[in-house]
Design a protein around this motif. Structure first.
Motif, PDB file in Angstrom:
ATOM      1  N   ILE A  58       0.876  -1.185   0.000  1.00  0.00           N
ATOM      2  CA  ILE A  58       0.000   0.000   0.000  1.00  0.00           C
ATOM      3  C   ILE A  58       0.907   1.227   0.000  1.00  0.00           C
ATOM      4  N   PRO A  59       0.675   2.197  -0.906  1.00  0.00           N
ATOM      5  CA  PRO A  59       1.530   3.388  -0.952  1.00  0.00           C
ATOM      6  C   PRO A  59       1.656   4.055   0.416  1.00  0.00           C
ATOM      7  N   LYS A  60       2.874   4.438   0.761  1.00  0.00           N
ATOM      8  CA  LYS A  60       3.220   5.138   1.994  1.00  0.00           C
ATOM      9  C   LYS A  60       3.073   4.267   3.244  1.00  0.00           C
ATOM     10  N   SER A  61       2.914   2.957   3.058  1.00  0.00           N
ATOM     11  CA  SER A  61       2.874   2.047   4.200  1.00  0.00           C
ATOM     12  C   SER A  61       4.310   1.639   4.555  1.00  0.00           C
ATOM     13  N   ASP A  62       4.464   0.898   5.646  1.00  0.00           N
ATOM     14  CA  ASP A  62       5.800   0.467   6.064  1.00  0.00           C
ATOM     15  C   ASP A  62       6.492  -0.400   5.016  1.00  0.00           C
ATOM     16  N   LEU A  63       5.698  -1.111   4.224  1.00  0.00           N
ATOM     17  CA  LEU A  63       6.270  -2.008   3.215  1.00  0.00           C
ATOM     18  C   LEU A  63       6.619  -1.277   1.911  1.00  0.00           C
ATOM     19  N   ASP A  64       6.201  -0.050   1.772  1.00  0.00           N
ATOM     20  CA  ASP A  64       6.455   0.742   0.563  1.00  0.00           C
ATOM     21  C   ASP A  64       7.855   1.347   0.649  1.00  0.00           C
ATOM     22  N   VAL A  65       8.872   0.539   0.380  1.00  0.00           N
ATOM     23  CA  VAL A  65      10.266   0.953   0.618  1.00  0.00           C
ATOM     24  C   VAL A  65      11.125   0.952  -0.646  1.00  0.00           C
ATOM     25  N   PHE A  66      10.517   0.734  -1.806  1.00  0.00           N
ATOM     26  CA  PHE A  66      11.338   0.502  -2.996  1.00  0.00           C
ATOM     27  C   PHE A  66      11.416   1.681  -3.965  1.00  0.00           C
ATOM     28  N   LYS A  67      10.930   2.835  -3.578  1.00  0.00           N
ATOM     29  CA  LYS A  67      11.002   3.990  -4.476  1.00  0.00           C
ATOM     30  C   LYS A  67      12.427   4.528  -4.524  1.00  0.00           C
ATOM     31  N   GLY A  68      12.783   5.063  -5.683  1.00  0.00           N
ATOM     32  CA  GLY A  68      14.055   5.762  -5.807  1.00  0.00           C
ATOM     33  C   GLY A  68      15.284   4.878  -5.767  1.00  0.00           C
ATOM     34  N   MET A  69      15.138   3.605  -6.086  1.00  0.00           N
ATOM     35  CA  MET A  69      16.306   2.724  -6.083  1.00  0.00           C
ATOM     36  C   MET A  69      17.279   3.169  -7.180  1.00  0.00           C
ATOM     37  N   LYS A  70      18.556   3.204  -6.846  1.00  0.00           N
ATOM     38  CA  LYS A  70      19.576   3.669  -7.796  1.00  0.00           C
ATOM     39  C   LYS A  70      20.333   2.520  -8.476  1.00  0.00           C
ATOM     40  N   ASN A  71      20.374   1.368  -7.832  1.00  0.00           N
ATOM     41  CA  ASN A  71      21.114   0.250  -8.421  1.00  0.00           C
ATOM     42  C   ASN A  71      20.642  -1.068  -7.804  1.00  0.00           C
ATOM     43  N   GLY A  72      21.097  -2.159  -8.403  1.00  0.00           N
ATOM     44  CA  GLY A  72      20.677  -3.481  -7.959  1.00  0.00           C
ATOM     45  C   GLY A  72      21.119  -3.810  -6.546  1.00  0.00           C
ATOM     46  N   GLU A  73      22.295  -3.326  -6.160  1.00  0.00           N
ATOM     47  CA  GLU A  73      22.790  -3.622  -4.810  1.00  0.00           C
ATOM     48  C   GLU A  73      21.902  -2.978  -3.746  1.00  0.00           C
ATOM     49  N   GLU A  74      21.504  -1.731  -3.989  1.00  0.00           N
ATOM     50  CA  GLU A  74      20.615  -1.041  -3.041  1.00  0.00           C
ATOM     51  C   GLU A  74      19.274  -1.761  -2.955  1.00  0.00           C
ATOM     52  N   PHE A  75      18.763  -2.185  -4.120  1.00  0.00           N
ATOM     53  CA  PHE A  75      17.499  -2.903  -4.141  1.00  0.00           C
ATOM     54  C   PHE A  75      17.598  -4.220  -3.376  1.00  0.00           C
ATOM     55  N   THR A  76      18.682  -4.947  -3.584  1.00  0.00           N
ATOM     56  CA  THR A  76      18.870  -6.233  -2.912  1.00  0.00           C
ATOM     57  C   THR A  76      18.853  -6.066  -1.399  1.00  0.00           C
ATOM     58  N   CYS A  77      19.513  -5.024  -0.906  1.00  0.00           N
ATOM     59  CA  CYS A  77      19.527  -4.765   0.543  1.00  0.00           C
ATOM     60  C   CYS A  77      18.129  -4.447   1.058  1.00  0.00           C
ATOM     61  N   LYS A  78      17.397  -3.602   0.320  1.00  0.00           N
ATOM     62  CA  LYS A  78      16.025  -3.243   0.730  1.00  0.00           C
ATOM     63  C   LYS A  78      15.123  -4.472   0.722  1.00  0.00           C
ATOM     64  N   MET A  79      15.262  -5.297  -0.313  1.00  0.00           N
ATOM     65  CA  MET A  79      14.420  -6.491  -0.417  1.00  0.00           C
ATOM     66  C   MET A  79      14.734  -7.450   0.727  1.00  0.00           C
ATOM     67  N   SER A  80      16.010  -7.648   1.001  1.00  0.00           N
ATOM     68  CA  SER A  80      16.399  -8.539   2.091  1.00  0.00           C
ATOM     69  C   SER A  80      15.825  -8.058   3.419  1.00  0.00           C
ATOM     70  N   ASP A  81      15.933  -6.752   3.683  1.00  0.00           N
ATOM     71  CA  ASP A  81      15.403  -6.189   4.926  1.00  0.00           C
ATOM     72  C   ASP A  81      13.884  -6.337   5.004  1.00  0.00           C
ATOM     73  N   ALA A  82      13.203  -6.080   3.877  1.00  0.00           N
ATOM     74  CA  ALA A  82      11.743  -6.162   3.862  1.00  0.00           C
ATOM     75  C   ALA A  82      11.270  -7.592   4.095  1.00  0.00           C
ATOM     76  N   VAL A  83      11.927  -8.553   3.446  1.00  0.00           N
ATOM     77  CA  VAL A  83      11.536  -9.952   3.623  1.00  0.00           C
ATOM     78  C   VAL A  83      11.793 -10.399   5.059  1.00  0.00           C
ATOM     79  N   GLN A  84      12.927 -10.004   5.609  1.00  0.00           N
ATOM     80  CA  GLN A  84      13.245 -10.387   6.987  1.00  0.00           C
ATOM     81  C   GLN A  84      12.217  -9.816   7.959  1.00  0.00           C
ATOM     82  N   ARG A  85      11.799  -8.580   7.728  1.00  0.00           N
ATOM     83  CA  ARG A  85      10.874  -7.924   8.657  1.00  0.00           C
ATOM     84  C   ARG A  85       9.438  -8.408   8.496  1.00  0.00           C
ATOM     85  N   PHE A  86       8.968  -8.519   7.259  1.00  0.00           N
ATOM     86  CA  PHE A  86       7.545  -8.777   7.031  1.00  0.00           C
ATOM     87  C   PHE A  86       7.217 -10.228   6.687  1.00  0.00           C
TER      88      PHE A  86
END
Length: 200
Positions: A21-49
């Motif tokens: 849901i936009p602007k929810s805690d899980l909405d963390v993937f905007k403005g990604m600059k590269n694959g490494e940054e995305f991988t870190c965000k995805m790992s954190d999101a999966v671990q948390r949720f």
């Protein structure tokens, strides 16, 4: 989150498809600059949720198989035409009607709009292609786009109680299950099931 097994040029992979849901805690993937940054965000999101999924992940191997494979899509519906320097520009499908993919309606919407654009162009073949023609195309598509979009948006939130009951019936009744499956082939039936029956 959906886990989607897939085959790529690099071999078999698992797609982690997150809907937030936009602007929810899980909405963390905007403005990604590269694959490494995305991988870190995805790992954190999966671990948390989704800790049950995280437990199965091999973090030494967890990475993108394609450095450009991390799109974040925000649904938006635009008027499908505009005038640019007295020239009419029209659009079809995701270029103007970008729906949440939860209902899988991208192809249905694109093919419907392409057909309606064709019919509009045939109707206007001896007339000037201007804003009036663009508005004619928009009028042809607007109701269908509205119904698909409203159904899709409803699918991203808590389901209405009468829809929950329909789904429960479908688990026991093949005819009802077929009716529900038909929603995805003809999304106007889904719109009717979600909204027309609510007004009865």
């Amino acid at each position: 989150m959906f886990e989607i097994p897939s085959m790529t040029e690099q071999g078999p992979v698992t797609i982690l498809f997150i809907m937030a849901i936009p602007k929810s805690d899980l909405d963390v993937f905007k403005g990604m600059k590269n694959g490494e940054e995305f991988t870190c965000k995805m790992s954190d999101a999966v671990q948390r949720f989704f800790p049950h999924v995280y437990k199965r992940m091999d973090m030494e191997k967890f990475k993108l198989c394609d450095e450009n494979g991390y799109p974040a899509i925000t649904s938006v519906i635009r008027k499908p035409y505009l005038m640019v320097h007295d020239k009419l520009v029209v659009g079809c499908g995701d270029s103007v009607f970008l729906n949440d993919p939860i209902t899988g309606q991208g192809c249905n919407l694109s093919s419907f709009c392409a057909e309606q654009l064709y019919e509009t162009l045939i109707e206007w073949k001896h007339s000037k292609w201007d804003g009036e023609m663009g508005e004619s195309y928009w009028k042809r598509t607007k109701q269908y786009v509205k119904e698909i979009t409203e159904w899709t948006n409803a699918m991203t939130g808590p389901l209405p109680e009468h829809v929950v009951q329909l789904l429960m019936q479908g688990a026991q009744d093949q005819d009802k299950a077929n009716e529900i499956a038909q929603w995805f082939a003809d999304p106007t039936t889904a719109f009717e099931a979600f909204f027309s029956r609510m007004n009865v």
